[in-house]
Design a protein around this motif. Sequence first.
Motif, PDB file in Angstrom:
ATOM      1  N   PRO A 282       0.816  -1.219   0.000  1.00  0.00           N
ATOM      2  CA  PRO A 282       0.000   0.000   0.000  1.00  0.00           C
ATOM      3  C   PRO A 282       0.847   1.266   0.000  1.00  0.00           C
ATOM      4  O   PRO A 282       0.476   2.269  -0.603  1.00  0.00           O
ATOM      5  N   LEU A 283       2.004   1.189   0.634  1.00  0.00           N
ATOM      6  CA  LEU A 283       2.889   2.347   0.747  1.00  0.00           C
ATOM      7  C   LEU A 283       3.327   2.896  -0.603  1.00  0.00           C
ATOM      8  O   LEU A 283       3.546   4.094  -0.756  1.00  0.00           O
ATOM      9  N   ILE A 284       3.470   2.016  -1.595  1.00  0.00           N
ATOM     10  CA  ILE A 284       3.985   2.492  -2.878  1.00  0.00           C
ATOM     11  C   ILE A 284       2.892   3.024  -3.782  1.00  0.00           C
ATOM     12  O   ILE A 284       3.150   3.404  -4.902  1.00  0.00           O
ATOM     13  N   MET A 285       1.653   3.060  -3.281  1.00  0.00           N
ATOM     14  CA  MET A 285       0.572   3.518  -4.152  1.00  0.00           C
ATOM     15  C   MET A 285       0.354   5.019  -4.013  1.00  0.00           C
ATOM     16  O   MET A 285       0.482   5.581  -2.943  1.00  0.00           O
ATOM     17  N   ALA A 286       0.002   5.646  -5.129  1.00  0.00           N
ATOM     18  CA  ALA A 286      -0.240   7.085  -5.124  1.00  0.00           C
ATOM     19  C   ALA A 286      -1.518   7.389  -4.354  1.00  0.00           C
ATOM     20  O   ALA A 286      -2.517   6.691  -4.519  1.00  0.00           O
ATOM     21  N   PRO A 287      -1.506   8.439  -3.502  1.00  0.00           N
ATOM     22  CA  PRO A 287      -2.707   8.805  -2.747  1.00  0.00           C
ATOM     23  C   PRO A 287      -3.933   8.954  -3.643  1.00  0.00           C
ATOM     24  O   PRO A 287      -5.030   8.512  -3.284  1.00  0.00           O
ATOM     25  N   ILE A 288      -3.747   9.530  -4.809  1.00  0.00           N
ATOM     26  CA  ILE A 288      -4.889   9.750  -5.694  1.00  0.00           C
ATOM     27  C   ILE A 288      -5.476   8.404  -6.146  1.00  0.00           C
ATOM     28  O   ILE A 288      -6.691   8.250  -6.279  1.00  0.00           O
ATOM     29  N   ILE A 289      -4.609   7.401  -6.329  1.00  0.00           N
ATOM     30  CA  ILE A 289      -5.094   6.089  -6.731  1.00  0.00           C
ATOM     31  C   ILE A 289      -5.753   5.387  -5.551  1.00  0.00           C
ATOM     32  O   ILE A 289      -6.811   4.772  -5.697  1.00  0.00           O
TER      33      ILE A 289
END
Lengths: 278, 292
Positions: free
Chosen positions: B109-116
Motif C-alpha cells: 500500500p505504501l507504494i501507491m499514489a494517494p490519488i489512486i
Amino acid sequence: MKKGNPWLYMLFWVFGSFLTLFPIYWLFVISVKPAVELFSTPEILLKDVYWQNYIDVLNDRTLRGYMVNSLIISTGNAVLCTTLGFFACYALSRFNMSGKESIFFWTITNRMAPPAVFLLPLFLLMTQVYRIGDFSLLDTRIGMILVYCTFNLPFAIWTLRPTVDGIPKELDEAAYVDGASPWKVITEVVFPLCRPGLAVTLILTWVFAWNEYLLAATLTNFNARTLTTGLSEYVTTTGTEWGIMAAISMFTLIPALIIFSLVQKHIVTGLTFGAVKG
Amino acid sequence: MQSRMLGWLLLLPTLLILFLFGVVPFIYVLYVSFHDWNPFAANPEMVWSGANNFRRVVFDAGFLASLGVTVAFVFFAVLSELVIGYALAQAFMKDFPGKAFFRTIHTLPLIMAPIIVGSIWKLMTTPSIGIIPNLLDSWFGYDLNIGQSAAAAFILTVVMDVWHWTPLVTLTLIAALVSLPPDPFEQAQIDGANKRQIFWHITLPMIAPAVVATIFIRLMDALRTVDEVLMLTGGGPGSATRYVGVHIFKEVFPRTNYGYGSAVSVIVLYLTIVACWLLYVSMLAPRNAKKG
C-alpha cells in the motif's frame, strides 16, 4: 523471541495479506472489465478477463510520454534529494555551526505546508520569476524535479541524519591524518558506509515523487505531465472511464513494485526518521 | 574556521532550493493572506484588507469544525497505525516460512499514489456498484452509504489512511526493534518478568525515539492530507470529512477565495509547526543532543 508454531504464523499472515491485497486486487478486477459491466452488481471472483483497457493504455502515445516524464522526474528528484540531503547531513553532523539544530528543524517545516494554496504562488514564480530569457520552469522536467524538493529534501535529511551521525567521526579523522581532502573523505569514506540509509532514502523519495499529484496537475501542461495526472484526464464530462483509470493505476504500480521488492532486504536498516537507534 | 565554511558550503544547495521553492512561496502566501483576491474574476486585483481574512478565519464555524474533524481524524488514524504497526512489526520479528514474501506484500500500500488509493476506495465503497456495500448488505443486511452517513464516511477515511500508511509505521518499528540489544530482554526473562512488564519497562522505553519520530512524520503528513480524502468523499457528507487540507482546497479552487485560503493556510501551517516543534523539542531533540 522465537517461540510459537511457525505454521500458525504463516496462516495468520495469509489472512492478513488478504486484507492488504484486497484493494489492489479490486483495482485489477476493475481494470479488466469492460465499462458496461462496472455498473452491474459486483462479483468477488473474476469470470472473464478483458485486456482492452491495457491495450488502449499501451497504444496511447501520450500516456507513454507521461510515463517517461514520470520516470525522469522521480528518478532525478530522488537522486538530487538523496545527494543534497547527504551533504546537508554531513555538514549538520560534523561541523560546529551555530544554529544548525534550528536549520535541521526548519528544513522539515517545508514539508508541513498545506499544498493547495501553495500551488498558485509556485505557478506564478515559475512562469514569471524563475526564468532565464525565454525559458521558464513551468511545464519542464527540471522544474518539477526542483519543486518536488520542497517536500522530499527535508524528508531525505530527516531519514539520513541518524545514518550519518552513526558513522564514527574517528574514521573521518583517520582519513584526514592520511592526507585525504574533505571531498575524498565525504565521497570515499563516509558515503559508502551510509549505503543502506541512502538506499532507503532514494527509494522512498522516488516513490513520493512518482506518486505526487496536486503539484504535477497544476504545474505541468504537456511537456512534463506525469502518469498520475494522466489519470485525471479520464474523468470527463461524459463520465469517468474507471477501467482505463484502473489500468493506468496498475501501470503506476509496476515500477514502484519492482524497485521496492529489489531493496526489500535493506529497507529496514536505514529507516529511523531523525531518531537515534536504541 | 576553514571547516565551518565547508559545512555551510555543503548546506548551501539545500538551503537555496528550500528558500526558492519553500520560503518564497510562503512569503507570497503571507502577502496574499492580507488581501482580498480572486485571480480569475473580471477584476483580478488584490485589494488590501488588513487582518480581515484572519478575523474571518477565527470566527468561521466551517473552519473550526474542519479543525475539529482533522484533529479527530489524525488522532484515530495515527493511533491505529501505531498499534497495528507495532503488532505487525513484532510479528515480523519471529521466523516463519515466507517471511520476506509477506513483508513485501505488507509494504505494497505504501507504494501507491494517494490519488489512486482514493479512487480504489471510492470504487469499492460507492453504493450500488461498490463491492463493500454489496457484501455488507448480503452478509449482515447493513446498508453502508458514505454519501449519507457522516460516521461511515469518517470511519472510512480513517480505515483508508490506516491501510495506506501502516506499512510505513511497521517498517520504522521493525528498524527500531532489529537494532535493540538482546541482553536486557534475557536479563528480564531470567528475573521472571512477564510479557506485559517487558513491553512497558524495556521494549517501549528503548524504541521510544523511533515511535516518536514515526508519530512525528505521520502527524505531519496526516494534517496535510488532501487528494486521498477529496477523491474518496469529497469532504462530505456535509462537512464530516472536510479536513483542513480539503477545506483549503475547496475555498481556493471552486470558490477562488485566495485571500481567505491563504489566511487559513498560514494559520494551519503555524499550528502544525508549533505542534511538531513541541513534540520534537520535548521528545527527540534531547536524545540527538546527547549523542552529538
